[in-house]
Scaffold this active site. Structure first.
Site, PDB file in Angstrom:
ATOM      1  N   HIS A  15      45.563  42.225  43.919  1.00  0.00           N
ATOM      2  CA  HIS A  15      44.424  41.730  43.859  1.00  0.00           C
ATOM      3  C   HIS A  15      43.510  42.744  45.101  1.00  0.00           C
ATOM      4  CE1 HIS A  15      41.880  37.972  45.251  1.00  0.00           C
ATOM      5  NE2 HIS A  15      41.634  38.391  43.942  1.00  0.00           N
ATOM      6  N   LYS A  57      41.115  45.334  47.106  1.00  0.00           N
ATOM      7  CA  LYS A  57      39.854  45.931  46.670  1.00  0.00           C
ATOM      8  C   LYS A  57      39.891  47.235  47.764  1.00  0.00           C
ATOM      9  CE  LYS A  57      38.892  41.599  44.991  1.00  0.00           C
ATOM     10  NZ  LYS A  57      39.870  40.488  44.955  1.00  0.00           N
ATOM     11  N   HIS A  86      32.843  33.666  46.884  1.00  0.00           N
ATOM     12  CA  HIS A  86      33.703  34.373  46.539  1.00  0.00           C
ATOM     13  C   HIS A  86      34.298  35.252  47.704  1.00  0.00           C
ATOM     14  CE1 HIS A  86      36.488  37.889  44.405  1.00  0.00           C
ATOM     15  NE2 HIS A  86      36.845  36.809  44.095  1.00  0.00           N
ATOM     16  N   LYS A 135      35.979  35.996  51.351  1.00  0.00           N
ATOM     17  CA  LYS A 135      37.075  35.871  52.312  1.00  0.00           C
ATOM     18  C   LYS A 135      37.121  36.378  53.501  1.00  0.00           C
ATOM     19  CE  LYS A 135      38.609  36.861  47.661  1.00  0.00           C
ATOM     20  NZ  LYS A 135      38.250  35.584  46.961  1.00  0.00           N
ATOM     21  N   ASP A 170      37.021  32.621  67.637  1.00  0.00           N
ATOM     22  CA  ASP A 170      36.708  32.728  68.958  1.00  0.00           C
ATOM     23  C   ASP A 170      35.473  33.503  69.232  1.00  0.00           C
ATOM     24  OD1 ASP A 170      38.621  30.788  69.705  1.00  0.00           O
ATOM     25  OD2 ASP A 170      40.008  32.240  70.200  1.00  0.00           O
TER      26      ASP A 170
END
Length: 531
Positions: free
Chosen positions: A182, A184, A426, A428, A433
């Site tokens: 997965h 990229k 899409h 992520k 903090d």
């Protein structure tokens, strides 16, 4: 199109469908991967400081800084950056993707890679094999170009024209094929990289008319580059990888040659020109202008790149894969939070352990804000059923929870951010903090944790975290519904503001009755481990 492109968490469903559609072809279609593969190991070149990109990095790096980043929330800027790097590279291009689609964006990038190879640049292209049915002949023909080598990660053996046929022919090899790359990553001359959540297809760059993804990439330079090149080399030379020519056969048994690729992408014609807005939401212009000027503005911090090993689950138990995964490293950073966490995850299925971690954060007084897809926005309704199982508990724990609204993204007037299309989350990302930032390919769901390989970058930089917070806040405040509990604390409402007036909804927004009933029934029967 979206449900076709992003199938990484739906293998069991696809396998059942494939078996039903093609059971009669099973015996004739079955085969196996080549027993011996001619695939010499190759590695990243030593960086040439005289290259144009290397000189730009040197001129752009203040004394004593570690790693530099330029966030790219605007899809068309992100595609343009890859093209600019490919056009300016002098020695190497290392390219690794889960999806490269045979559409406008995919063909434009592949054409630009060939043009670089014709200048003498060594190109190594690694693509996960799940979604290559439409692109495999293009990749095979591209591989006939001198200076280009194309490899496939974890390939299907045969019956490759359709995804269903692939699964039918490999039905008894499902445990292996349930493991996908997965990652990229795009590296130019070993000194500049693009990393984040985007695959290579029109919808990741806001180039489709109907639906586009809201995503995030970063242009990366500095010391973290050595970690990224080592990650690419590990995948490129892994046992899971095969040369494209050993897997893909042309339909007429004729060896595909470079001219076949040229015809497919219209190499004789002018390349597609991208329509680039003057600035993005952070105030940056197109990267090409700064590259031409010889200096690029970056935000700096200490960074660490992390990736799952390519042999994840091949020689590891599921428990071992989870313990050493990028997912667990992200959780480690989250649990170290002292004051606040903001996250975006399009597929949010925390599991019991993840839910316990969220509850622990809240018990310690850590403010927790999560943005994910609504039922109307998701391209994976099956995964949404897993999220719904935890939604009430998230709200009861005091999590500030938001769900993206496709309709509101259409109305958003920020130039070029989503086009004039429905938006689907899409990206992520996470900010902890107000100083620690994460960007990568990892979803908070079981598949990212134990099945797929993932890649991400952790950065300690208050300045970079501030920019990421600004982008997250645009999405959650301008393009999403805020969820709240009412009554007996088991009823959920969705809140938004239209024309300065608060709107309160009591059912899943922008969804049909059928969608809601279908998902409720589906969620009853699908085990979380399959999501």
């Amino acid at each position: 199109m979206m449900s076709t492109i992003l199938l990484q968490r739906s293998f069991s469903r696809l396998l059942c469908r494939a078996l039903l559609l093609g059971a009669t072809a099973l015996i004739s279609a079955c085969g196996s991967l080549p027993g011996v593969k001619e695939m010499p190991a190759t590695y990243a070149f030593k960086v040439d400081p005289s290259g144009d990109l290397a000189k730009i990095v040197t001129a752009s790096t203040p004394p004593g800084e570690h790693s530099g980043f330029r966030l790219m929330p605007l899809g068309v800027y992100s595609l343009d950056t890859r093209l600019e790097l490919a056009r300016r590279a002098k020695s190497t291009l290392d390219v690794q993707y889960y999806v490269i689609e045979n559409d406008g964006a995919g063909r434009l990038l592949l054409r630009t890679l060939k043009e670089a190879a014709q200048r003498g640049v060594r190109v190594r292209l690694l693509v996960d094999d799940l979604h290559t049915a439409r692109t495999e002949r293009l990749l095979l023909a591209l591989g006939a170009t001198p200076n280009i080598e194309v490899r496939l990660f974890n390939p299907f053996c045969c019956a490759r024209d359709q995804l269903a046929g692939r699964f039918v022919a490999s039905a008894f090899d499902f445990p292996r094929l349930n493991h996908r790359m997965h990652n990229k990553l795009f590296i130019a001359d070993g000194v500049m990289a693009v990393a984040g959540g985007r695959n290579i297809a029109d919808e990741y760059f806001a180039l489709k008319a109907a639906q586009n993804f809201i995503d995030m990439d970063a242009l990366v330079v500095g010391q973290v580059m050595s970690e990224l090149t080592a990650i690419f080399d590990a995948y490129w030379n892994s046992e899971e990888v095969y040369p494209v020519a050993s897997i893909v056969q042309s339909p007429d048994a004729r060896a595909l040659i470079a001219s076949d690729f040229d015809d497919a992408v219209d190499m004789a014609g002018p390349p597609t020109r991208l329509d680039l807005p003057p600035t993005d939401v952070l105030g940056y212009g197109p990267i090409g202008e700064e590259l031409s000027a010889g200096r690029v503005g970056f935000l700096w911090g200490r960074a660490m790149a992390v990736a799952d090993p390519p042999h994840k689950l091949r020689s590891m138990t599921e428990a071992e894969a989870l313990a050493t995964s990028v997912t667990m490293r992200v959780w480690g950073q989250l649990l170290a939070a002292e004051s606040e966490v903001l996250m975006t995850s399009p597929y949010l299925v925390p599991g019991e352990k993840g839910m316990a971690a969220f509850e622990e954060l809240r018990q310690r007084g850590v403010a927790l804000t999560l943005l994910t897809n609504s039922l109307a926005a998701t391209d994976e309704p099956l995964v949404h059923t897993g999220y719904v199982r935890y939604r009430l508990r998230l709200l009861q724990a005091g999590v500030d929870l938001y769900e993206l609204s496709p309709a509101r993204t259409i109305r958003n007037k920020r130039p070029g951010l989503f086009g004039s299309s429905l938006g689907r989350l899409h990206a992520k990302t996470a900010v902890i903090d107000k100083r620690m930032m994460f960007i990568g390919s990892v979803n908070l769901d079981p598949r990212s944790a134990t099945k797929n390989t993932e890649l991400g970058i952790m950065v300690d930089s208050p300045q970079l975290a501030r920019e990421m917070l600004r982008i997250i806040n645009i999405s959650r405040l301008e393009n999403a519904y805020r969820l709240r509990l009412v009554g007996t604390a088991r009823t959920i409402e969705w809140l938004t503001v239209d024309d300065d007036k608060e709107v309160v909804l009591s059912t899943e927004p922008e969804s049909s009755w059928f969608q809601r009933v279908y998902n409720r029934l589906l969620g009853t029967f699908v085990p979380e481990s399959l999501l």
